[in-house]
Motif scaffolding. Structure first.
Motif, PDB file in Angstrom:
ATOM      1  N   GLY A   1      41.760  31.860  34.940  1.00 61.56           N
ATOM      2  CA  GLY A   1      41.766  33.051  34.101  1.00 61.56           C
ATOM      3  C   GLY A   1      41.405  32.741  32.666  1.00 61.56           C
TER       4      GLY A   1
ATOM      5  N   ARG B   1      42.719  37.675  31.977  1.00 59.98           N
ATOM      6  CA  ARG B   1      41.834  38.235  32.999  1.00 59.98           C
ATOM      7  C   ARG B   1      41.703  37.143  34.050  1.00 59.98           C
ATOM      8  NH1 ARG B   1      37.887  40.735  30.377  1.00 59.98           N
ATOM      9  NH2 ARG B   1      38.689  42.757  30.942  1.00 59.98           N
ATOM     10  N   SER B   2      42.379  37.348  35.168  1.00 65.06           N
ATOM     11  CA  SER B   2      42.440  36.342  36.229  1.00 65.06           C
ATOM     12  C   SER B   2      41.342  36.573  37.255  1.00 65.06           C
ATOM     13  CB  SER B   2      43.788  36.411  36.957  1.00 65.06           C
ATOM     14  OG  SER B   2      44.848  36.153  36.077  1.00 65.06           O
ATOM     15  N   ARG B   3      40.838  35.461  37.791  1.00 64.29           N
ATOM     16  CA  ARG B   3      39.832  35.511  38.839  1.00 64.29           C
ATOM     17  C   ARG B   3      40.453  35.077  40.166  1.00 64.29           C
ATOM     18  NH1 ARG B   3      37.094  34.418  34.248  1.00 64.29           N
ATOM     19  NH2 ARG B   3      37.648  32.228  34.201  1.00 64.29           N
TER      20      ARG B   3
ATOM     21  N   HIS C   1      35.548  38.429  45.931  1.00 64.77           N
ATOM     22  CA  HIS C   1      35.894  38.020  44.567  1.00 64.77           C
ATOM     23  C   HIS C   1      36.419  39.227  43.800  1.00 64.77           C
ATOM     24  CE1 HIS C   1      33.098  34.868  45.813  1.00 64.77           C
ATOM     25  NE2 HIS C   1      33.749  34.096  44.980  1.00 64.77           N
TER      26      HIS C   1
ATOM     27  N   GLU D   1      43.201  42.118  35.203  1.00 65.67           N
ATOM     28  CA  GLU D   1      43.619  41.924  33.822  1.00 65.67           C
ATOM     29  C   GLU D   1      45.069  42.365  33.696  1.00 65.67           C
ATOM     30  OE1 GLU D   1      42.542  43.309  29.255  1.00 65.67           O
ATOM     31  OE2 GLU D   1      41.396  44.129  30.932  1.00 65.67           O
TER      32      GLU D   1
ATOM     33  N   VAL E   1      39.699  34.719  44.614  1.00 66.84           N
ATOM     34  CA  VAL E   1      38.724  34.605  45.694  1.00 66.84           C
ATOM     35  C   VAL E   1      39.460  34.766  47.020  1.00 66.84           C
ATOM     36  CG1 VAL E   1      38.881  32.071  45.841  1.00 66.84           C
ATOM     37  CG2 VAL E   1      36.820  33.232  46.638  1.00 66.84           C
TER      38      VAL E   1
ATOM     39  N   SER F   1      36.491  44.654  41.588  1.00 68.27           N
ATOM     40  CA  SER F   1      35.863  43.814  42.593  1.00 68.27           C
ATOM     41  C   SER F   1      34.577  43.270  41.990  1.00 68.27           C
ATOM     42  CB  SER F   1      35.548  44.655  43.834  1.00 68.27           C
ATOM     43  OG  SER F   1      34.816  43.887  44.750  1.00 68.27           O
ATOM     44  N   VAL F   2      34.327  41.999  42.187  1.00 68.53           N
ATOM     45  CA  VAL F   2      33.069  41.393  41.724  1.00 68.53           C
ATOM     46  C   VAL F   2      32.357  40.769  42.920  1.00 68.53           C
ATOM     47  CG1 VAL F   2      33.666  41.083  39.306  1.00 68.53           C
ATOM     48  CG2 VAL F   2      34.345  39.346  40.942  1.00 68.53           C
TER      49      VAL F   2
ATOM     50  N   GLN G   1      41.729  46.208  37.300  1.00 67.30           N
ATOM     51  CA  GLN G   1      41.272  45.335  38.364  1.00 67.30           C
ATOM     52  C   GLN G   1      39.862  45.759  38.736  1.00 67.30           C
ATOM     53  OE1 GLN G   1      43.717  45.838  41.806  1.00 67.30           O
ATOM     54  NE2 GLN G   1      43.411  48.026  41.907  1.00 67.30           N
TER      55      GLN G   1
ATOM     56  N   TYR H   1      44.419  32.644  43.700  1.00 62.04           N
ATOM     57  CA  TYR H   1      44.159  32.637  42.254  1.00 62.04           C
ATOM     58  C   TYR H   1      43.249  31.463  41.955  1.00 62.04           C
ATOM     59  CZ  TYR H   1      45.097  31.673  37.312  1.00 62.04           C
ATOM     60  OH  TYR H   1      44.976  31.415  35.979  1.00 62.04           O
TER      61      TYR H   1
ATOM     62  N   GLU I   1      38.774  40.436  39.956  1.00 62.36           N
ATOM     63  CA  GLU I   1      39.426  40.116  38.687  1.00 62.36           C
ATOM     64  C   GLU I   1      40.558  41.103  38.448  1.00 62.36           C
ATOM     65  OE1 GLU I   1      36.444  40.248  35.628  1.00 62.36           O
ATOM     66  OE2 GLU I   1      35.592  38.325  36.235  1.00 62.36           O
TER      67      GLU I   1
END
Length: 136
Positions: free
Chosen positions: A133, A118-120, A97, A101, A122, A92-93, A90, A130, A99
């Motif tokens: 991905g 790999r899920s995104r 946000h 995996e 917010v 943080s972006v 996992q 969710y 991600e």
């Protein structure tokens, strides 16, 4: 048979003592009480969504899907036998946000399926959703 109060959580999360958590102390608190208890981070939301797939909780899956990507309806494979979840990482972006995996395994009609994604996610108004991905 799955008992909400005593069954091991389908997501496979372990306690700090490496013991399997029960559904009510893990994903159940988010799935059963979505209106008042939001998943605290992207990984917890991803794990609870896996558990919701296992338990066929379509309403939770739709409620935790970001409105920009949410399908109007969701049909689950009723014969799917979920075999396990492995969180690979996992990150943080940004502040809101993240991600995650993971690899989820299941069997349907005797055929083994391995979903590597790999899920995104917010966070909006204090809740994680969710978004989408990429399969890997």
């Amino acid at each position: 048979m799955f008992h909400l109060s005593t069954s091991v959580c389908p997501c496979g999360r372990l306690s700090t003592r490496s013991q399997p958590l029960t559904y009510v102390s893990c994903c159940g608190r988010y799935i059963e009480h979505f209106d008042v208890t939001a998943a605290p981070d992207a990984q917890s939301l991803m794990r609870s969504r896996y558990s919701a797939f296992v338990l066929q909780r379509v309403n939770y899956l739709l409620a935790t899907w970001h409105s920009s990507q949410r399908p109007a309806t969701l049909e689950l494979e009723p014969q799917a036998q979920w075999l396990g979840l492995e969180v690979r990482g996992q990150r943080s972006v940004g502040v809101d946000h993240a991600e995650v995996e993971f690899v989820a395994r299941y069997r349907v009609a005797g055929r083994a399926v391995r979903l590597h994604e790999r899920s995104r996610f917010v966070r909006e108004a204090g809740r994680w959703y969710y978004v989408d991905g990429d399969n890997g």
